[in-house]
Design a protein around this motif. Structure first.
Motif, PDB file in Angstrom:
ATOM      1  N   ASP A 141      11.684  49.443  72.122  1.00 39.20           N
ATOM      2  CA  ASP A 141      12.408  50.682  71.826  1.00 39.20           C
ATOM      3  C   ASP A 141      12.772  50.816  70.351  1.00 39.20           C
ATOM      4  N   GLY A 142      12.353  49.859  69.528  1.00 45.58           N
ATOM      5  CA  GLY A 142      12.622  49.925  68.098  1.00 45.58           C
ATOM      6  C   GLY A 142      13.856  49.188  67.655  1.00 45.58           C
ATOM      7  N   SER A 143      14.688  48.738  68.583  1.00 46.19           N
ATOM      8  CA  SER A 143      15.891  47.997  68.215  1.00 46.19           C
ATOM      9  C   SER A 143      15.529  46.540  67.919  1.00 46.19           C
ATOM     10  N   TYR A 144      16.459  45.825  67.292  1.00 48.48           N
ATOM     11  CA  TYR A 144      16.251  44.414  66.984  1.00 48.48           C
ATOM     12  C   TYR A 144      17.012  43.543  67.974  1.00 48.48           C
ATOM     13  N   ARG A 145      16.399  42.420  68.323  1.00 42.11           N
ATOM     14  CA  ARG A 145      17.031  41.439  69.207  1.00 42.11           C
ATOM     15  C   ARG A 145      17.521  40.285  68.347  1.00 42.11           C
ATOM     16  N   GLY A 146      16.730  39.257  68.153  1.00 42.11           N
ATOM     17  CA  GLY A 146      17.103  38.164  67.267  1.00 42.11           C
ATOM     18  C   GLY A 146      17.722  36.979  67.978  1.00 42.11           C
ATOM     19  N   TRP A 147      17.887  35.902  67.207  1.00 39.22           N
ATOM     20  CA  TRP A 147      18.325  34.631  67.767  1.00 39.22           C
ATOM     21  C   TRP A 147      19.712  34.702  68.397  1.00 39.22           C
ATOM     22  N   ALA A 148      20.636  35.485  67.815  1.00 37.80           N
ATOM     23  CA  ALA A 148      21.997  35.541  68.360  1.00 37.80           C
ATOM     24  C   ALA A 148      22.006  36.187  69.737  1.00 37.80           C
ATOM     25  N   ASP A 149      21.230  37.259  69.920  1.00 31.60           N
ATOM     26  CA  ASP A 149      21.134  37.893  71.234  1.00 31.60           C
ATOM     27  C   ASP A 149      20.492  36.945  72.247  1.00 31.60           C
ATOM     28  N   LEU A 150      19.458  36.229  71.815  1.00 30.82           N
ATOM     29  CA  LEU A 150      18.800  35.273  72.701  1.00 30.82           C
ATOM     30  C   LEU A 150      19.755  34.160  73.122  1.00 30.82           C
ATOM     31  N   LEU A 151      20.545  33.666  72.159  1.00 36.41           N
ATOM     32  CA  LEU A 151      21.522  32.617  72.467  1.00 36.41           C
ATOM     33  C   LEU A 151      22.584  33.139  73.426  1.00 36.41           C
ATOM     34  N   ALA A 152      23.068  34.358  73.177  1.00 35.18           N
ATOM     35  CA  ALA A 152      24.081  34.948  74.052  1.00 35.18           C
ATOM     36  C   ALA A 152      23.571  35.084  75.477  1.00 35.18           C
ATOM     37  N   ALA A 153      22.317  35.487  75.632  1.00 37.70           N
ATOM     38  CA  ALA A 153      21.741  35.640  76.967  1.00 37.70           C
ATOM     39  C   ALA A 153      21.719  34.302  77.705  1.00 37.70           C
TER      40      ALA A 153
END
Length: 279
Positions: free
Chosen positions: A27-39
């Motif tokens: 969708d064009g938004s950014y994820r990144g390591w912090a989002d992955l860690l939070a998940a």
């Protein structure tokens, strides 16, 4: 062995690295390591809460002014602070001021959270990074000293050769790919004392050296699409984060809806706000 400490909340501070560029979602938004860690943390802890205050282009002074107080007031179990690298990449930088501001940030955050996590940021191999390495290493010395003085953990990404591999970096040569962010998330996960899912330091398979003409074509694209706009922002005093708010500014339960925004264009033009759950 995995720690029995339960992490119930996490707040991430910083710049584009922590915002998640260039781990772009469909969708064009950014994820990144912090989002992955939070998940991953949310998957093991019911009611887990997460905030990401990072905004691309921020200098350490802006991080201290705009993010540190908010994060300290949230009093989370885990805070990650990655800042100062944008300062070292400027044509002129007062490293004494960078040290003072980073010290202020750590002194305010460490007593306000359960565990403060600092980082020695990764560096892409190449002539541009080579020019700035002395400043970066001076910054990392400060990080190590502050961590030792305040009981913070340090994730040493700089010492991992695989994160210097050019294949781990996006075409802008400033931000990690999705694979790079995934490895950073694993590195922080392990630093927090949680069971390793993989060896995040493992090297990439060998590949044939790119042909000369292809390298020149990529260099020309990089100069046109990324280096030129970056230089213009430096000359005009603008930042890629001007006008952008944090994508997850409140410490909310991980599954709750939160105001986030589209990534915007590659030159930092703000995207539109929308409402969605965490990526």
């Amino acid at each position: 062995m995995e720690t029995h400490v339960e992490y119930t909340s996490f707040v991430a501070l910083g710049d584009s690295f922590t915002e998640g560029m260039s781990d772009r979602l469909p969708d064009g938004s950014y994820r990144g390591w912090a989002d992955l860690l939070a998940a991953r943390l949310a998957a093991r802890t019911p009611g887990f809460r997460y905030a990401n205050l990072a905004v691309r282009g921020k200098l350490i002074g802006q991080i201290v002014e705009e993010q540190v107080g908010l994060a300290a007031a949230m009093a989370p179990d885990v805070v990650t602070l990655v800042g100062g690298l944008n300062d070292t990449l400027r044509p002129k930088v007062d490293m004494g001021r960078v040290r003072a501001l980073l010290t202020e940030a750590v002194e305010r955050l460490a007593p306000a959270c359960g565990q403060l996590v600092l980082m020695r940021s990764p560096a892409r191999n190449g002539p541009v990074q080579k020019r700035f390495r002395p400043r970066m290493e001076e910054l990392f010395t400060v990080v190590d000293e502050l961590a030792a003085a305040h009981g913070a953990l340090v994730v040493d990404l700089y010492a991992a050769p695989v994160l210097g591999d050019q294949r781990m970096w996006d075409v802008d040569r400033l931000h990690l790919t999705a694979e790079g962010h995934r490895r950073v998330a694993e590195a922080v996960w392990q630093t927090l004392g949680l069971d390793a899912a993989e060896d995040w330091r493992a090297g990439l398979p060998p590949t044939e050296r790119e042909r000369w003409l292809a390298r020149r074509a990529h260099d020309a694209r990089f100069t046109r699409e990324h280096l030129g706009p970056w230089v213009m922002r430096r000359l005009t005093g603008r930042s890629s984060g001007d006008g952008l708010a944090a994508k997850r500014p409140e410490l909310l339960a991980y599954g709750d809806a939160a105001p986030v925004r589209d990534a915007g264009s590659s030159d930092g033009t703000p995207g539109r706000d929308r409402t969605a759950g965490p990526s």
